[in-house]
Design a protein around this motif. Structure first.
Motif, PDB file in Angstrom:
ATOM      1  N   THR A  88       0.848  -1.189   0.000  1.00  0.00           N
ATOM      2  CA  THR A  88       0.000   0.000   0.000  1.00  0.00           C
ATOM      3  C   THR A  88       0.880   1.234   0.000  1.00  0.00           C
ATOM      4  O   THR A  88       1.734   1.398   0.875  1.00  0.00           O
ATOM      5  CB  THR A  88      -0.909   0.015   1.253  1.00  0.00           C
ATOM      6  OG1 THR A  88      -1.697  -1.174   1.264  1.00  0.00           O
ATOM      7  CG2 THR A  88      -1.817   1.230   1.251  1.00  0.00           C
ATOM      8  N   ARG A  89       0.688   2.115  -0.984  1.00  0.00           N
ATOM      9  CA  ARG A  89       1.473   3.345  -1.066  1.00  0.00           C
ATOM     10  C   ARG A  89       0.954   4.319  -0.020  1.00  0.00           C
ATOM     11  O   ARG A  89      -0.214   4.691  -0.015  1.00  0.00           O
ATOM     12  CB  ARG A  89       1.383   3.953  -2.467  1.00  0.00           C
ATOM     13  CG  ARG A  89       2.027   3.062  -3.518  1.00  0.00           C
ATOM     14  CD  ARG A  89       2.014   3.712  -4.884  1.00  0.00           C
ATOM     15  NE  ARG A  89       2.907   4.870  -4.945  1.00  0.00           N
ATOM     16  CZ  ARG A  89       2.516   6.129  -5.048  1.00  0.00           C
ATOM     17  NH1 ARG A  89       1.234   6.436  -5.068  1.00  0.00           N
ATOM     18  NH2 ARG A  89       3.394   7.106  -5.107  1.00  0.00           N
ATOM     19  N   ALA A  90       1.842   4.705   0.888  1.00  0.00           N
ATOM     20  CA  ALA A  90       1.403   5.481   2.050  1.00  0.00           C
ATOM     21  C   ALA A  90       2.399   6.587   2.378  1.00  0.00           C
ATOM     22  O   ALA A  90       3.482   6.687   1.791  1.00  0.00           O
ATOM     23  CB  ALA A  90       1.244   4.557   3.252  1.00  0.00           C
TER      24      ALA A  90
ATOM     25  N   ARG B 135      -1.266   9.256  -2.680  1.00  0.00           N
ATOM     26  CA  ARG B 135      -1.048   7.969  -2.012  1.00  0.00           C
ATOM     27  C   ARG B 135      -2.361   7.446  -1.442  1.00  0.00           C
ATOM     28  O   ARG B 135      -3.387   8.128  -1.501  1.00  0.00           O
ATOM     29  CB  ARG B 135       0.046   8.108  -0.966  1.00  0.00           C
ATOM     30  CG  ARG B 135       1.410   8.347  -1.648  1.00  0.00           C
ATOM     31  CD  ARG B 135       2.575   8.284  -0.710  1.00  0.00           C
ATOM     32  NE  ARG B 135       3.807   8.419  -1.484  1.00  0.00           N
ATOM     33  CZ  ARG B 135       4.758   7.509  -1.505  1.00  0.00           C
ATOM     34  NH1 ARG B 135       4.643   6.388  -0.821  1.00  0.00           N
ATOM     35  NH2 ARG B 135       5.852   7.695  -2.219  1.00  0.00           N
ATOM     36  N   GLU B 136      -2.320   6.261  -0.885  1.00  0.00           N
ATOM     37  CA  GLU B 136      -3.561   5.593  -0.461  1.00  0.00           C
ATOM     38  C   GLU B 136      -3.877   5.750   1.024  1.00  0.00           C
ATOM     39  O   GLU B 136      -5.032   5.585   1.429  1.00  0.00           O
ATOM     40  CB  GLU B 136      -3.471   4.094  -0.782  1.00  0.00           C
ATOM     41  CG  GLU B 136      -3.274   3.798  -2.257  1.00  0.00           C
ATOM     42  CD  GLU B 136      -2.895   2.351  -2.481  1.00  0.00           C
ATOM     43  OE1 GLU B 136      -3.783   1.488  -2.326  1.00  0.00           O
ATOM     44  OE2 GLU B 136      -1.718   2.082  -2.790  1.00  0.00           O
ATOM     45  N   ALA B 137      -2.885   6.018   1.842  1.00  0.00           N
ATOM     46  CA  ALA B 137      -3.109   6.069   3.291  1.00  0.00           C
ATOM     47  C   ALA B 137      -2.009   6.885   3.959  1.00  0.00           C
ATOM     48  O   ALA B 137      -0.932   7.090   3.391  1.00  0.00           O
ATOM     49  CB  ALA B 137      -3.123   4.653   3.876  1.00  0.00           C
TER      50      ALA B 137
ATOM     51  N   TRP C 224       3.524  -1.661   3.952  1.00  0.00           N
ATOM     52  CA  TRP C 224       3.398  -0.237   3.641  1.00  0.00           C
ATOM     53  C   TRP C 224       4.610   0.229   2.836  1.00  0.00           C
ATOM     54  O   TRP C 224       5.741   0.103   3.289  1.00  0.00           O
ATOM     55  CB  TRP C 224       3.318   0.597   4.920  1.00  0.00           C
ATOM     56  CG  TRP C 224       2.187   0.267   5.823  1.00  0.00           C
ATOM     57  CD1 TRP C 224       2.238  -0.469   6.977  1.00  0.00           C
ATOM     58  CD2 TRP C 224       0.825   0.655   5.674  1.00  0.00           C
ATOM     59  NE1 TRP C 224       1.003  -0.558   7.545  1.00  0.00           N
ATOM     60  CE2 TRP C 224       0.103   0.124   6.765  1.00  0.00           C
ATOM     61  CE3 TRP C 224       0.140   1.397   4.715  1.00  0.00           C
ATOM     62  CZ2 TRP C 224      -1.260   0.319   6.929  1.00  0.00           C
ATOM     63  CZ3 TRP C 224      -1.217   1.589   4.880  1.00  0.00           C
ATOM     64  CH2 TRP C 224      -1.904   1.053   5.976  1.00  0.00           C
TER      65      TRP C 224
ATOM     66  N   TRP D 287      -8.792   6.526   5.347  1.00  0.00           N
ATOM     67  CA  TRP D 287      -7.453   6.753   4.799  1.00  0.00           C
ATOM     68  C   TRP D 287      -6.376   6.770   5.881  1.00  0.00           C
ATOM     69  O   TRP D 287      -5.188   6.771   5.599  1.00  0.00           O
ATOM     70  CB  TRP D 287      -7.407   8.078   4.032  1.00  0.00           C
ATOM     71  CG  TRP D 287      -7.863   9.267   4.844  1.00  0.00           C
ATOM     72  CD1 TRP D 287      -9.122   9.784   4.900  1.00  0.00           C
ATOM     73  CD2 TRP D 287      -7.066  10.058   5.737  1.00  0.00           C
ATOM     74  NE1 TRP D 287      -9.164  10.851   5.771  1.00  0.00           N
ATOM     75  CE2 TRP D 287      -7.918  11.043   6.288  1.00  0.00           C
ATOM     76  CE3 TRP D 287      -5.722  10.030   6.124  1.00  0.00           C
ATOM     77  CZ2 TRP D 287      -7.471  11.998   7.209  1.00  0.00           C
ATOM     78  CZ3 TRP D 287      -5.266  10.980   7.038  1.00  0.00           C
ATOM     79  CH2 TRP D 287      -6.144  11.947   7.563  1.00  0.00           C
TER      80      TRP D 287
ATOM     81  N   LEU E  41      -1.821  13.603   1.755  1.00  0.00           N
ATOM     82  CA  LEU E  41      -2.332  12.422   1.052  1.00  0.00           C
ATOM     83  C   LEU E  41      -2.923  12.817  -0.299  1.00  0.00           C
ATOM     84  O   LEU E  41      -2.626  12.217  -1.336  1.00  0.00           O
ATOM     85  CB  LEU E  41      -3.379  11.736   1.920  1.00  0.00           C
ATOM     86  CG  LEU E  41      -3.972  10.434   1.397  1.00  0.00           C
ATOM     87  CD1 LEU E  41      -2.961   9.317   1.503  1.00  0.00           C
ATOM     88  CD2 LEU E  41      -5.228  10.074   2.188  1.00  0.00           C
TER      89      LEU E  41
END
Length: 200
Positions: A2-4, A31-33, A100, A72, A26
């Motif tokens: 997950t791109r965070a 990004r996702e989170a 992550w 998120w 974000l």
């Protein structure tokens, strides 16, 4: 993976600015989170010298309550569970092992500390990258141009201009107001019968 963004800090206590700046970063980075990574209270009080620190459990509960309505936002106790305060690079590697792919989100006030106050900065830059939010009136572009060390890191630093409304919100100010509120409560307790206090 997950791109965070990994948002490290005391969160002592978490503020509207922490949450809104995380959401802003974000959105700007796509990004996702955002993974909130609270530091150990012993580190906050001892190493950072904060005037008072909420305990590990209290800050974790606050962050998790905030995250409950924000899909998120993730919260990890990875540093709180460590026997001693880990280094940022080690925690980023741990987050990677947990799935992550996280760039490090930090404020521009931390940039001058990177050369002499942090370990493994080059590895963080190369492997994870930095997303930097401007703080106060910092001239970040000039800082990155004129400081030889930061200039070398600049290809790995993405700078985001903090919205003006959030620039001066801080946990320090929240703690100052909480201390004043407690002082007022003590004063009231001397002026009003205790049975009436909850009804005020």
């Amino acid at each position: 993976m997950t791109r965070a963004l990994a948002f490290f800090g005391a969160f002592n206590p978490p503020t509207v600015a922490h949450v809104e700046l995380a959401r802003f970063a974000l959105e700007q980075t796509g990004r996702e989170a955002v993974v909130f990574v609270p530091s150990k209270s012993a580190y906050i009080a001892g190493e950072q010298g904060k005037d008072f620190a909420y305990g590990d459990d209290a800050r974790l509960r606050m962050l998790r309550a905030i995250a409950a309505t924000r899909p998120w936002m993730a919260v990890t106790d990875v540093e709180l569970c460590a026997p001693e305060q880990p280094r940022t690079y080690d925690t980023l590697c741990r987050l990677r092992d947990m799935g992550w792919d996280a760039a490090l989100l930090l404020g521009s006030d931390k940039l001058p500390e990177l050369e002499h106050g942090w370990l493994h900065v080059e590895q963080i830059a190369r492997e994870f990258g930095f997303v930097c939010l401007t703080r106060g009136r910092d001239a970040v572009d000039r800082m990155l141009r004129e400081d030889a060390y930061l200039c070398g890191l600049s290809p790995h630093i993405r700078v985001l201009e903090t919205p003006a409304a959030l620039r001066d919100v801080s946990s320090t100010e929240v703690r100052r107001r909480i201390a004043r509120m407690r002082e007022i409560q003590r004063e009231l307790a001397q002026l009003v019968p205790e049975e009436a206090l909850p009804l005020l």
